[in-house]
Design an enzyme around this catalytic site. Structure first.
Site, short mmCIF file in Angstrom:
data_model
loop_
_atom_site.label_atom_id
_atom_site.label_comp_id
_atom_site.label_asym_id
_atom_site.label_seq_id
_atom_site.Cartn_x
_atom_site.Cartn_y
_atom_site.Cartn_z
N SER A 183 0.80 -1.23 0.00
CA SER A 183 0.00 0.00 0.00
C SER A 183 0.83 1.27 0.00
CB SER A 183 -0.94 0.00 1.22
OG SER A 183 -0.22 -0.23 2.41
N ASP A 193 -2.58 7.87 8.50
CA ASP A 193 -3.43 6.84 9.11
C ASP A 193 -2.53 5.89 9.90
OD1 ASP A 193 -2.29 5.05 7.30
OD2 ASP A 193 -4.06 4.90 6.03
N HIS A 223 0.41 4.54 7.32
CA HIS A 223 0.99 5.27 6.19
C HIS A 223 1.35 6.69 6.58
CE1 HIS A 223 -1.75 2.12 4.58
NE2 HIS A 223 -0.68 1.86 3.86
#
Length: 391
Positions: free
Chosen positions: A43, A322, A325
């Site tokens: 991600s 978050d 990240h």
């Protein structure tokens, strides 16, 4: 006569200046700079592939993701991610497109990274690195020739999900079991990099794993408190990272002169940890919790429709947007380090140097172990930790 000579010299100077500006300087044997950036991994580098791969709506396609640019585009950030900034520094005019989305422009590179990606196993609604490499090979013939691929940069960040899953599924694993798992993961990484190299890639940027035990979601799930990281995960990340440089050295030294393997390693672990422990030097005022989410560290559920997550007022003061990240501000910092930092951060060369290194030249410098510095990842909100340079 003297006036005529002066005029002639002036004209020649103007011609020389125009020539220099019209013909950018290139390295001998290299007719053009790097032509593209390809990214692989999880991600952290996902440019929107998860939205295509999954059958359900993903939070990253909606506000507050993209908050800093009012553009929720499937990236796990409040704005741009590190490859976006790196592409700009490399003079790539187009955004790095998500390869899994139809009808996107991949003329200057593509992202094959997908949220949830692993090296081992079969992730649900995601892809292993090996599957990403296979997807690249499927697209190669129709989009990029061999010379184009050889001159492009291939950037990889992968492995975090393997260790997060291993730790959750094997909470009592001893040192021997941990070492065996690290060996399995890094061996698979070597095989997948070799597969990319066999496909014609020659310039690799490998990013070491972050201090996984310091991620806000990990602190929250393992109840570490606000000032401690989960050291078991940090130890696994360090064991993994210690194998990367020697592995790539071996691959470069064993590559044939006709197709040199070129690489650099970005010390992402210490780049993150330095900002965690010396946060005020980088104007981060919160490094142990997220800007967006719920829980003890505001680390869960950012953007999920059924979660009433909190959202900070000023995301640039947070190291993490978050639970897993980094904020756009941090991502831009990391891109600057990748592109132009010295060998304390990225070695044996930075990305700017790698892009112009002649594609037909074997490497003459290699990764070397950094000077040992034993600093535990605790007291993350303090700016008084010692043992790291500012980078």
């Amino acid at each position: 006569m003297m006036a005529n000579n002066c005029n002639l010299v002036s004209v020649l100077c103007v011609i020389l200046v125009l020539t220099l500006f019209h013909n950018p300087i290139t390295v001998a044997g290299q007719n053009s700079p790097v032509v593209a950036l390809f990214t692989f991994g999880d991600s952290n580098f996902d440019a929107g592939n998860k939205q295509t791969l999954t059958k359900t709506l993903v939070a990253q396609g909606f506000w507050p993701y993209g908050k800093s640019r009012d553009d929720p585009n499937g990236k796990f950030s409040d704005g741009l991610i590190t490859p976006d900034f790196l592409a700009k520094f490399m003079k790539i005019p187009l955004a790095i497109a998500p390869a899994l989305q139809p009808n996107v422009n991949v003329s200057r590179g593509a992202s094959f990274a997908v949220e949830g990606a692993t090296l081992l196993g079969a992730p649900v609604e995601s892809m292993t690195l090996n599957q990403q490499v296979k997807k690249f090979n499927q697209m190669k013939a129709a989009n990029w020739n061999d010379d184009f691929v050889a001159k492009s940069v291939f950037m990889i960040y992968i492995g975090a999900n393997d260790y997060l899953n291993f730790t959750k599924n094997n909470p009592t694993a001893d040192a021997s079991a941990q070492q065996a798992f690290v060996t399995s993961v890094t061996n698979k990484l070597k095989n997948d990099i070799s597969a990319l190299y066999s496909s014609g890639a020659s310039k690799f940027v490998i990013q070491t794993l972050a201090p996984l035990g310091c991620l806000p979601i990990v602190r929250q799930e393992y109840n570490t408190g606000m000032d401690q990281c989960y050291e078991k995960l940090n130890d696994l990340a360090k064991q993994h990272n210690e194998k990367i440089g020697p592995m790539l050295n071996e691959m470069a030294r064993n590559s044939p002169a006709s197709a040199p393997f070129q690489f650099t390693v970005f010390d992402f672990y210490n780049a993150v940890l330095t900002r965690t422990q010396r946060n005020q030097n980088f104007r981060f005022f919160v490094t142990n919790a997220s800007c967006c989410g719920v829980g003890s560290h505001d680390a869960y559920g950012c953007g999920l429709p059924n979660v009433h997550s909190k959202l900070c007022e000023y995301q640039r003061s947070f190291l993490f947007f978050d639970g897993r990240h980094n904020s756009e501000k941090a991502q831009e910092m990391f891109a600057h380090l990748l592109f132009g930092a010295d060998t304390n951060v990225v070695q044996p060369m930075n990305v700017r140097e790698l892009t112009v290194y002649p594609v037909d030249e074997p490497m003459r410098e290699f990764w070397v172990p950094p000077t040992p510095a034993t600093v535990h990842a605790s007291d993350s909100s303090s700016s008084t930790s010692r043992g790291y340079e500012y980078y």
